[in-house]
Design a protein around this motif. Structure first.
Motif, PDB file in Angstrom:
ATOM      1  N   PHE A  91       0.863  -1.694  -0.042  1.00 55.88           N
ATOM      2  CA  PHE A  91      -0.258   0.378  -0.446  1.00 55.88           C
ATOM      3  C   PHE A  91       0.910   1.121  -0.259  1.00 55.88           C
ATOM      4  CE2 PHE A  91      -3.485  -2.529   2.357  1.00 55.88           C
ATOM      5  CZ  PHE A  91      -3.934  -2.812   1.038  1.00 55.88           C
ATOM      6  N   ASN A  92       0.584   2.011  -0.979  1.00 60.68           N
ATOM      7  CA  ASN A  92       1.553   3.620  -0.950  1.00 60.68           C
ATOM      8  C   ASN A  92       0.698   4.535  -0.115  1.00 60.68           C
ATOM      9  OD1 ASN A  92       2.663   4.704  -1.695  1.00 60.68           O
ATOM     10  ND2 ASN A  92       3.297   4.711  -3.854  1.00 60.68           N
ATOM     11  N   ILE A  93       0.993   5.020   0.245  1.00 62.74           N
ATOM     12  CA  ILE A  93       0.338   6.055   1.308  1.00 62.74           C
ATOM     13  C   ILE A  93       0.348   7.684   1.753  1.00 62.74           C
ATOM     14  CG2 ILE A  93      -1.264   6.647   3.438  1.00 62.74           C
ATOM     15  CD1 ILE A  93      -1.616   3.600   3.949  1.00 62.74           C
ATOM     16  N   SER A  94       0.282   8.869   1.704  1.00 64.14           N
ATOM     17  CA  SER A  94       0.886   9.315   0.994  1.00 64.14           C
ATOM     18  C   SER A  94       0.775  10.499   2.501  1.00 64.14           C
ATOM     19  CB  SER A  94       0.900  11.047   0.381  1.00 64.14           C
ATOM     20  OG  SER A  94       2.020  10.289  -0.848  1.00 64.14           O
ATOM     21  N   ILE A  95       0.570  11.100   3.428  1.00 68.01           N
ATOM     22  CA  ILE A  95       0.368  11.896   4.641  1.00 68.01           C
ATOM     23  C   ILE A  95       0.938  13.347   4.510  1.00 68.01           C
ATOM     24  CG2 ILE A  95       0.090  12.285   7.374  1.00 68.01           C
ATOM     25  CD1 ILE A  95       0.459   9.161   7.294  1.00 68.01           C
ATOM     26  N   LEU A  96      -0.300  14.331   4.953  1.00 67.33           N
ATOM     27  CA  LEU A  96       0.235  15.755   5.040  1.00 67.33           C
ATOM     28  C   LEU A  96      -0.814  16.465   6.527  1.00 67.33           C
ATOM     29  CD1 LEU A  96       1.287  18.317   3.582  1.00 67.33           C
ATOM     30  CD2 LEU A  96      -1.156  18.586   3.021  1.00 67.33           C
ATOM     31  N   ASP A  97       0.100  16.757   7.068  1.00 71.48           N
ATOM     32  CA  ASP A  97      -0.428  17.145   8.591  1.00 71.48           C
ATOM     33  C   ASP A  97       1.203  18.228   8.979  1.00 71.48           C
ATOM     34  OD1 ASP A  97      -0.869  17.758  11.147  1.00 71.48           O
ATOM     35  OD2 ASP A  97      -2.719  16.536  10.309  1.00 71.48           O
ATOM     36  N   ASP A  98       0.535  19.672   9.417  1.00 70.21           N
ATOM     37  CA  ASP A  98       1.102  20.497  10.444  1.00 70.21           C
ATOM     38  C   ASP A  98       2.199  19.643  11.204  1.00 70.21           C
ATOM     39  OD1 ASP A  98      -1.105  20.876  11.547  1.00 70.21           O
ATOM     40  OD2 ASP A  98      -1.180  23.250  11.186  1.00 70.21           O
ATOM     41  N   SER A  99       1.506  19.379  11.700  1.00 69.06           N
ATOM     42  CA  SER A  99       2.178  18.342  13.500  1.00 69.06           C
ATOM     43  C   SER A  99       2.726  16.986  12.871  1.00 69.06           C
ATOM     44  CB  SER A  99       0.758  17.799  13.935  1.00 69.06           C
ATOM     45  OG  SER A  99       1.176  17.502  15.365  1.00 69.06           O
ATOM     46  N   PRO A 100       4.175  17.580  13.550  1.00 71.72           N
ATOM     47  CA  PRO A 100       4.835  16.208  13.273  1.00 71.72           C
ATOM     48  C   PRO A 100       4.287  15.044  13.911  1.00 71.72           C
ATOM     49  CG  PRO A 100       6.099  17.823  13.840  1.00 71.72           C
ATOM     50  CD  PRO A 100       5.212  18.473  13.996  1.00 71.72           C
TER      51      PRO A 100
ATOM     52  N   ASP B 282      -7.567  26.164  12.291  1.00 69.89           N
ATOM     53  CA  ASP B 282      -7.063  27.730  11.414  1.00 69.89           C
ATOM     54  C   ASP B 282      -6.354  27.630  10.217  1.00 69.89           C
ATOM     55  OD1 ASP B 282      -4.738  26.359  12.364  1.00 69.89           O
ATOM     56  OD2 ASP B 282      -3.697  27.087  13.482  1.00 69.89           O
ATOM     57  N   SER B 283      -7.192  26.393   9.288  1.00 69.02           N
ATOM     58  CA  SER B 283      -6.230  26.092   7.944  1.00 69.02           C
ATOM     59  C   SER B 283      -7.047  25.859   6.621  1.00 69.02           C
ATOM     60  CB  SER B 283      -4.953  25.697   8.017  1.00 69.02           C
ATOM     61  OG  SER B 283      -4.032  25.234   7.038  1.00 69.02           O
ATOM     62  N   ASP B 284      -6.884  25.674   5.877  1.00 63.09           N
ATOM     63  CA  ASP B 284      -7.585  25.321   4.571  1.00 63.09           C
ATOM     64  C   ASP B 284      -6.833  24.416   3.951  1.00 63.09           C
ATOM     65  OD1 ASP B 284     -10.495  25.973   5.695  1.00 63.09           O
ATOM     66  OD2 ASP B 284      -9.635  28.026   4.385  1.00 63.09           O
ATOM     67  N   VAL B 285      -5.743  24.071   4.715  1.00 56.54           N
ATOM     68  CA  VAL B 285      -4.245  23.503   3.330  1.00 56.54           C
ATOM     69  C   VAL B 285      -5.079  22.280   2.691  1.00 56.54           C
ATOM     70  CG1 VAL B 285      -1.810  22.613   3.816  1.00 56.54           C
ATOM     71  CG2 VAL B 285      -2.138  24.165   4.107  1.00 56.54           C
ATOM     72  N   GLY B 286      -5.308  21.254   3.980  1.00 55.76           N
ATOM     73  CA  GLY B 286      -5.893  20.264   3.442  1.00 55.76           C
ATOM     74  C   GLY B 286      -7.157  20.504   2.076  1.00 55.76           C
TER      75      GLY B 286
ATOM     76  N   ASP C   9       4.537  20.135   3.495  1.00 57.55           N
ATOM     77  CA  ASP C   9       3.561  21.238   2.793  1.00 57.55           C
ATOM     78  C   ASP C   9       3.370  20.707   2.260  1.00 57.55           C
ATOM     79  OD1 ASP C   9       6.000  21.551   1.353  1.00 57.55           O
ATOM     80  OD2 ASP C   9       6.821  21.111   2.518  1.00 57.55           O
ATOM     81  N   LEU C  10       2.432  21.599   1.591  1.00 56.43           N
ATOM     82  CA  LEU C  10       1.292  21.475   0.171  1.00 56.43           C
ATOM     83  C   LEU C  10       2.184  20.957  -1.398  1.00 56.43           C
ATOM     84  CD1 LEU C  10      -1.483  20.443  -0.838  1.00 56.43           C
ATOM     85  CD2 LEU C  10      -1.977  23.182  -1.541  1.00 56.43           C
ATOM     86  N   PRO C  11       3.381  22.026  -1.566  1.00 51.39           N
ATOM     87  CA  PRO C  11       4.089  22.010  -2.933  1.00 51.39           C
ATOM     88  C   PRO C  11       4.623  20.715  -3.163  1.00 51.39           C
ATOM     89  CG  PRO C  11       4.257  24.089  -2.092  1.00 51.39           C
ATOM     90  CD  PRO C  11       3.421  23.324  -1.160  1.00 51.39           C
ATOM     91  N   SER C  12       5.004  19.998  -1.999  1.00 45.90           N
ATOM     92  CA  SER C  12       6.072  18.924  -1.443  1.00 45.90           C
ATOM     93  C   SER C  12       4.592  17.498  -2.190  1.00 45.90           C
ATOM     94  CB  SER C  12       6.590  18.655  -0.367  1.00 45.90           C
ATOM     95  OG  SER C  12       7.613  19.440  -0.391  1.00 45.90           O
ATOM     96  N   LEU C  13       3.637  17.228  -1.298  1.00 50.54           N
ATOM     97  CA  LEU C  13       2.646  16.556  -1.503  1.00 50.54           C
ATOM     98  C   LEU C  13       2.520  16.359  -3.344  1.00 50.54           C
ATOM     99  CD1 LEU C  13       0.817  14.063  -0.317  1.00 50.54           C
ATOM    100  CD2 LEU C  13      -0.537  16.592  -0.593  1.00 50.54           C
ATOM    101  N   LEU C  14       2.171  17.904  -4.165  1.00 49.46           N
ATOM    102  CA  LEU C  14       1.004  18.173  -4.908  1.00 49.46           C
ATOM    103  C   LEU C  14       2.876  17.507  -6.011  1.00 49.46           C
ATOM    104  CD1 LEU C  14      -0.817  20.782  -5.268  1.00 49.46           C
ATOM    105  CD2 LEU C  14      -1.534  19.261  -5.192  1.00 49.46           C
ATOM    106  N   GLY C  15       3.636  18.020  -5.448  1.00 46.48           N
ATOM    107  CA  GLY C  15       5.144  17.744  -6.687  1.00 46.48           C
ATOM    108  C   GLY C  15       5.217  15.787  -6.796  1.00 46.48           C
ATOM    109  N   ASN C  16       4.760  15.207  -5.477  1.00 44.43           N
ATOM    110  CA  ASN C  16       5.451  14.043  -5.369  1.00 44.43           C
ATOM    111  C   ASN C  16       4.869  13.514  -6.100  1.00 44.43           C
ATOM    112  OD1 ASN C  16       7.253  11.791  -4.117  1.00 44.43           O
ATOM    113  ND2 ASN C  16       5.709  11.058  -3.029  1.00 44.43           N
ATOM    114  N   VAL C  17       2.681  13.788  -6.223  1.00 42.25           N
ATOM    115  CA  VAL C  17       1.932  12.554  -6.085  1.00 42.25           C
ATOM    116  C   VAL C  17       2.517  12.027  -7.714  1.00 42.25           C
ATOM    117  CG1 VAL C  17      -0.440  12.318  -6.803  1.00 42.25           C
ATOM    118  CG2 VAL C  17       0.424  13.401  -4.852  1.00 42.25           C
ATOM    119  N   PRO C  18       2.310  12.947  -8.654  1.00 44.40           N
ATOM    120  CA  PRO C  18       2.810  11.851 -10.126  1.00 44.40           C
ATOM    121  C   PRO C  18       3.748  10.876 -10.121  1.00 44.40           C
ATOM    122  CG  PRO C  18       2.480  14.279  -9.855  1.00 44.40           C
ATOM    123  CD  PRO C  18       2.609  14.261  -8.786  1.00 44.40           C
TER     124      PRO C  18
END
Length: 374
Positions: free
Chosen positions: A11-20, A66-70, A43-52
């Motif tokens: 399974f290949n899973i990506s996680i984006l969260d500002d909390s370590p 306090d964030s709409d990044v997700g 951060d969002l740019p790293s996630l989007l760059g890695n998805v392809p």
């Protein structure tokens, strides 16, 4: 920045969260309980760059008060063709259910409130990934079934047309069916039966994700069989088919696939877009390294405009157009050829020069090149 992935499973899973701490707990919980490869992003740019590159089975996103990044990340994933079908799961800290709805409206499939119970996260992620993979498998099988239906609708036309034309000609002239004509008609009927049998076999193989078995095919004989099937079409437009093939050249491929799904489709297209009284060339040879067999079908017809040439192998593209004698087309032929060439371990390429002012007869037309391993 992205943390280096640990290749520990399927399974290949990506996680984006500002909390370590959230990222690490989720990663640990998943890797301890699922066969998976988890990649962490802050951060969002790293996630989007890695998805392809990674093509994850599931993306786990934050949905904080306090964030709409997700939500932005989810919208970006759903708007990109390469990632629009990837399931997105939210880890939400929003207590107000009306606010959590925004994550689902953005394209999320599920959410879990923080702080989450690790076993619940693992269970939900497993279910969503399994459902995602089943959808992919079902989509692939549906595409295969559609291709087989197109084979029946498209490739059966050639042998049936040939048999009908021969018998209709004899009938219209009031002449009896001689032995030579009868032999040709029987051959055409056998070709039609071969195509139907192959489709039935391939249909059963699709269900088990298996490939059809190849056989040793003499290339010169395959060329002659294709010419025999299309003889009436060639004669109708007075087109001369020139065959050149090295002696003893053999391919490991299913005969019905090579003759009817590949060669006949290529020749039918070449005839369709050639002018009356012109010629078509079909050749077979070993490449200089003697590792590949190269088959070329060359016509000197009207060629293809750039917009059709660019999309000629795409199923969804509208590339069908009338031939030089106003022959109708379906647009199925070339995608089917590509499908069967690649399923047989080969590769296909195409070059075409549209007829027009300043283009000589020798320059115009289309060349299809196939390469098969020997």
């Amino acid at each position: 920045m992205s943390e280096a992935p640990k290749k520990t499973g399927v399974f290949n899973i990506s996680i984006l969260d500002d909390s370590p701490s959230t990222r690490n707990i989720a990663k640990y919980s998943l890797e301890q309980n699922l066969p998976c490869n988890v990649t962490l992003f802050s951060d969002l740019p790293s996630l989007l760059g890695n998805v392809p590159r990674a093509t994850p089975d599931l993306v786990l996103l934050e949905d904080n008060e306090d964030s709409d990044v997700g939500i932005s990340a989810c919208e970006s994933l759903k708007n990109a063709p390469i990632s629009k079908n990837i399931p997105v799961f939210f880890l939400s800290s929003k207590k107000d259910p009306t606010k959590r709805v925004a994550a689902l409206k953005a394209g999320g499939i599920d959410f879990l409130l923080k702080p989450f119970y690790p076993e619940e996260l693992v269970t939900r992620v497993r279910i969503h990934i399994q459902m995602h993979r089943l959808r992919i498998e079902n989509t692939a099988q549906i595409a295969e079934q559609k291709a087989l239906l197109r084979v029946l609708c498209h490739d059966l036309v050639n042998p049936i047309f040939a048999a009908h034309s021969l018998l209709d000609l004899k009938h219209s002239l009031g002449k009896p069916v001689d032995e030579s004509t009868l032999k040709t008609v029987i051959g055409c009927c056998q070709s039609a039966l071969d195509i139907v049998t192959h489709v039935r076999e391939e249909h059963s193989l699709v269900k088990t994700n298996k490939q059809f078995r190849s056989e040793t095919v003499d290339l010169r004989e395959a060329f002659e069989e294709a010419r025999s099937t299309l003889g009436e079409r060639l004669a109708k437009k007075e087109i001369r088919l020139e065959l050149k093939c090295e002696d003893g050249l053999q391919l490991e491929i299913k005969r019905v696939v090579l003759v009817h799904n590949i060669l006949n489709n290529l020749l039918t297209n070449a005839i369709k877009f050639s002018h009356e009284g012109s010629q078509i060339q079909m050749s077979g040879r070993k490449d200089p390294t003697e590792q590949f067999c190269t088959i070329e079908v060359r016509d000197y017809g009207i060629g293809m405009p750039p917009e059709i040439l660019k999309n000629v192998f795409r199923d969804a593209a509208k590339t069908s157009r009338a031939g030089t004698s106003n022959e109708a087309g379906t647009g199925f032929g070339m995608p089917l050829v590509k499908r069967y060439v690649e399923k047989s371990g080969g590769a296909i390429s195409i070059a075409s020069q549209e007829a027009g002012k300043g283009v000589s007869i020798q320059e115009q037309g289309t060349t299809i090149r196939l390469n098969f391993p020997l």
